[in-house]
Design an enzyme around this catalytic site. Sequence first.
Site: not given
Length: 408
Positions: A187-188
Amino acid sequence: MTSALTEPAPALQDTGGPLSGRLVVDLSRALAGPHAAMMMGDLGARVIKIENPGTGDDTRGWGPPFVGPEDDPQATYFLSCNRNKESLALDLKSDDGRTILRQLLERADVVVENFRPGVLERLGFSTDAMHAINPRLVILSITGFGHDGPESQRSGYDQILQGEAGLMSLTGSGPDDPQRVGVPIADLLSGMYGAYGVVAALLEREQTGRGQVVRTSLLASLVGVHAFQGTKVTVAGESPEAQGNHHPSIAPYGLFRCRNGSVQISVGSQKLWAAFTSAFGLDPTADGVATNADRVRNRMHVIDVVETAFADYDAEPLLAKLAGAGIPAGKVRSLKEVYEWPQLASQGLLIDVDHPVLGAVTLPGPPLRFFDNVSGAEATRRAHCAPPVLNQHNEEIRGWLAREDIDD
């Protein structure tokens, strides 16, 4: 009508920064898209976060931990990825919600979305429709497995993608111990790649006058950081495996035990190897350890040699000795220790904000710093806004849109 083609949308407070004057409409939820939009907010953009009425972003309910009053608990997860934003609750299935969103898109520079493919189309906001509203709009779209291809319709969640994209096969004590990275790294990274793509598209828009679509995915973001492990497959034809806390291509490089704990070292060159062996009375040309290739092939022997040399040292004196010899080394800190470390504060990685429910709180800060090329003075954004409560800026945003309509 005033739009991104004429003058920028004023933020509730002008904080400066490279993206000052840009308006970002954040339609995303959970982590990848919100992280991308937060990065743009850190750079000075005005970010309006669109949330579902009543419940808001999914991460408002992700916990514990929750902090604050029992009748209004705040999820620390949400606080981690929504600083420097305004919140507006809209039902995009209603006429009012679609009207307000359209007005925002007319004025926006960027929209961020991470819906599954087809959802925005069904709401009437396909990429073509959004570009018909505002041809200068840069649209960042993030999915799990990609926007097309045979598995594009699969739901994408971080840990699932860490497994599917091979990262877990590289992480753990060995090939039979696959482990996830301790933060939602897919996600990051998707958010970081997405923000990077948006900045590039905004730069190109300066030449073309047109916006475009920027696409990335959790799958793409993880493949994008395979680095030397990827070329080990595609070029050398080998399949990398997890091997714990030691580097697959450099030795000694990793976590080594000493008398009362452990330290990490990085001996990444022959010069460092000579310095290391000199400091600990070892033979740098002994059989099996003379070159880095030898040491990688004989990693377990090297680990034994190093840990034998460290056996009579406590961690702190050992780190001091390594520093004196010029060997890159460090300890393994807990996160609590990290946030108490003076070096962290010196880099602007702690920020104080005033939250409407929690009051004064400290958050992890943005990772970028900027400096004037004439004076050398730091030009990094200093004033930050707390992550908003749900629909906190409804009146301000609607009032701004109404005033513009009156002016027109």
